[in-house]
Design a protein around this motif. Sequence first.
Motif, PDB file in Angstrom:
ATOM      1  N   GLN A 135      -2.116   3.191 -13.302  1.00 19.84           N
ATOM      2  CA  GLN A 135      -1.000   2.268 -13.465  1.00 19.84           C
ATOM      3  C   GLN A 135      -1.110   1.117 -12.461  1.00 19.84           C
ATOM      4  O   GLN A 135      -1.692   1.273 -11.382  1.00 19.84           O
ATOM      5  CB  GLN A 135       0.324   2.995 -13.266  1.00 19.84           C
ATOM      6  CG  GLN A 135       0.687   3.930 -14.399  1.00 19.84           C
ATOM      7  CD  GLN A 135       2.087   4.487 -14.256  1.00 19.84           C
ATOM      8  OE1 GLN A 135       2.615   4.613 -13.153  1.00 19.84           O
ATOM      9  NE2 GLN A 135       2.714   4.824 -15.388  1.00 19.84           N
ATOM     10  N   ALA A 136      -0.519   0.002 -12.821  1.00 14.45           N
ATOM     11  CA  ALA A 136      -0.492  -1.137 -11.911  1.00 14.45           C
ATOM     12  C   ALA A 136       0.135  -0.707 -10.588  1.00 14.45           C
ATOM     13  O   ALA A 136       1.121   0.023 -10.564  1.00 14.45           O
ATOM     14  CB  ALA A 136       0.294  -2.281 -12.528  1.00 14.45           C
ATOM     15  N   GLY A 137      -0.488  -1.172  -9.503  1.00 12.68           N
ATOM     16  CA  GLY A 137      -0.042  -0.777  -8.174  1.00 12.68           C
ATOM     17  C   GLY A 137      -0.767   0.428  -7.616  1.00 12.68           C
ATOM     18  O   GLY A 137      -0.650   0.733  -6.426  1.00 12.68           O
ATOM     19  N   GLY A 138      -1.510   1.099  -8.460  1.00  7.33           N
ATOM     20  CA  GLY A 138      -2.236   2.290  -8.048  1.00  7.33           C
ATOM     21  C   GLY A 138      -3.578   1.969  -7.414  1.00  7.33           C
ATOM     22  O   GLY A 138      -3.918   0.806  -7.178  1.00  7.33           O
ATOM     23  N   SER A 139      -4.332   3.033  -7.132  1.00  9.20           N
ATOM     24  CA  SER A 139      -5.613   2.898  -6.439  1.00  9.20           C
ATOM     25  C   SER A 139      -6.704   3.697  -7.143  1.00  9.20           C
ATOM     26  O   SER A 139      -6.418   4.708  -7.796  1.00  9.20           O
ATOM     27  CB  SER A 139      -5.492   3.404  -5.000  1.00  9.20           C
ATOM     28  OG  SER A 139      -4.555   2.649  -4.268  1.00  9.20           O
ATOM     29  N   LEU A 140      -7.914   3.232  -6.985  1.00  7.29           N
ATOM     30  CA  LEU A 140      -9.100   3.953  -7.413  1.00  7.29           C
ATOM     31  C   LEU A 140     -10.198   3.712  -6.392  1.00  7.29           C
ATOM     32  O   LEU A 140     -10.227   2.666  -5.729  1.00  7.29           O
ATOM     33  CB  LEU A 140      -9.593   3.475  -8.782  1.00  7.29           C
ATOM     34  CG  LEU A 140      -8.845   3.924 -10.035  1.00  7.29           C
ATOM     35  CD1 LEU A 140      -9.412   3.211 -11.252  1.00  7.29           C
ATOM     36  CD2 LEU A 140      -8.920   5.434 -10.214  1.00  7.29           C
ATOM     37  N   ARG A 141     -11.115   4.671  -6.295  1.00  5.10           N
ATOM     38  CA  ARG A 141     -12.277   4.504  -5.436  1.00  5.10           C
ATOM     39  C   ARG A 141     -13.534   4.705  -6.268  1.00  5.10           C
ATOM     40  O   ARG A 141     -13.759   5.788  -6.806  1.00  5.10           O
ATOM     41  CB  ARG A 141     -12.265   5.515  -4.293  1.00  5.10           C
ATOM     42  CG  ARG A 141     -13.356   5.268  -3.248  1.00  5.10           C
ATOM     43  CD  ARG A 141     -13.495   6.454  -2.331  1.00  5.10           C
ATOM     44  NE  ARG A 141     -14.277   6.166  -1.138  1.00  5.10           N
ATOM     45  CZ  ARG A 141     -14.964   7.072  -0.455  1.00  5.10           C
ATOM     46  NH1 ARG A 141     -14.942   8.338  -0.853  1.00  5.10           N
ATOM     47  NH2 ARG A 141     -15.640   6.722   0.621  1.00  5.10           N
TER      48      ARG A 141
ATOM     49  N   LEU B  63      -3.772  -2.251  -7.586  1.00  6.73           N
ATOM     50  CA  LEU B  63      -4.458  -2.705  -8.792  1.00  6.73           C
ATOM     51  C   LEU B  63      -3.518  -3.433  -9.734  1.00  6.73           C
ATOM     52  O   LEU B  63      -2.329  -3.100  -9.846  1.00  6.73           O
ATOM     53  CB  LEU B  63      -5.110  -1.516  -9.493  1.00  6.73           C
ATOM     54  CG  LEU B  63      -6.419  -1.047  -8.845  1.00  6.73           C
ATOM     55  CD1 LEU B  63      -6.772   0.370  -9.285  1.00  6.73           C
ATOM     56  CD2 LEU B  63      -7.542  -2.007  -9.184  1.00  6.73           C
ATOM     57  N   LYS B  64      -4.078  -4.434 -10.405  1.00  4.70           N
ATOM     58  CA  LYS B  64      -3.329  -5.252 -11.344  1.00  4.70           C
ATOM     59  C   LYS B  64      -3.978  -5.133 -12.724  1.00  4.70           C
ATOM     60  O   LYS B  64      -5.150  -4.782 -12.843  1.00  4.70           O
ATOM     61  CB  LYS B  64      -3.360  -6.713 -10.898  1.00  4.70           C
ATOM     62  CG  LYS B  64      -2.872  -6.961  -9.484  1.00  4.70           C
ATOM     63  CD  LYS B  64      -3.047  -8.424  -9.107  1.00  4.70           C
ATOM     64  CE  LYS B  64      -2.592  -8.689  -7.674  1.00  4.70           C
ATOM     65  NZ  LYS B  64      -2.773 -10.115  -7.299  1.00  4.70           N
ATOM     66  N   ALA B  65      -3.228  -5.492 -13.732  1.00  6.16           N
ATOM     67  CA  ALA B  65      -3.758  -5.435 -15.102  1.00  6.16           C
ATOM     68  C   ALA B  65      -5.018  -6.290 -15.229  1.00  6.16           C
ATOM     69  O   ALA B  65      -5.948  -5.927 -15.958  1.00  6.16           O
ATOM     70  CB  ALA B  65      -2.698  -5.895 -16.086  1.00  6.16           C
ATOM     71  N   GLU B  66      -5.052  -7.396 -14.513  1.00  4.46           N
ATOM     72  CA  GLU B  66      -6.204  -8.292 -14.603  1.00  4.46           C
ATOM     73  C   GLU B  66      -7.451  -7.745 -13.922  1.00  4.46           C
ATOM     74  O   GLU B  66      -8.520  -8.353 -13.990  1.00  4.46           O
ATOM     75  CB  GLU B  66      -5.869  -9.676 -14.044  1.00  4.46           C
ATOM     76  CG  GLU B  66      -5.231  -9.666 -12.676  1.00  4.46           C
ATOM     77  CD  GLU B  66      -3.716  -9.768 -12.752  1.00  4.46           C
ATOM     78  OE1 GLU B  66      -3.102  -9.071 -13.613  1.00  4.46           O
ATOM     79  OE2 GLU B  66      -3.138 -10.520 -11.942  1.00  4.46           O
TER      80      GLU B  66
END
Length: 126
Positions: free
Chosen positions: A13-19, A86-89
């Motif tokens: 989701q937007a605002g979340g994080s991934l590595r 994270l953002k949608a873009e």
Amino acid sequence: QVQLVESGGGLVQAGGSLRLSCVASGRTFSNFPRGWFRQAPGKEREFVATISQSGVGTLYADSVKGRFTISRDNAKNTVYLQMNSLKAEDTAFYYCAAQTRGVLRLSRSSLEYDYWGQGTQVTVSS
């Protein structure tokens, strides 16, 4: 056979994080700059971040500066991309790359990277 294999992508989701991780095999890349690029549907591949051989020097695209962090572990022949806020873009296929020829510098140009992974999909829902 030299391979770069990315992992860690997914749906967030937007605002979340991934590595993201990129493990190299077949040769060592500890003496070479590494980078991350991305490509969204219908768009050209664009630069995201790059890191120097030692890991001290980094360069980021303006669109990700302050949200993404590139790092490397030369003992593991691995480069990482921590993606926060994270953002949608940011939705795109993310590729890691290595630069083993030429000047060996922090470069935004995909033309200066000669090894590429197959990519991992990152999808950010708004």
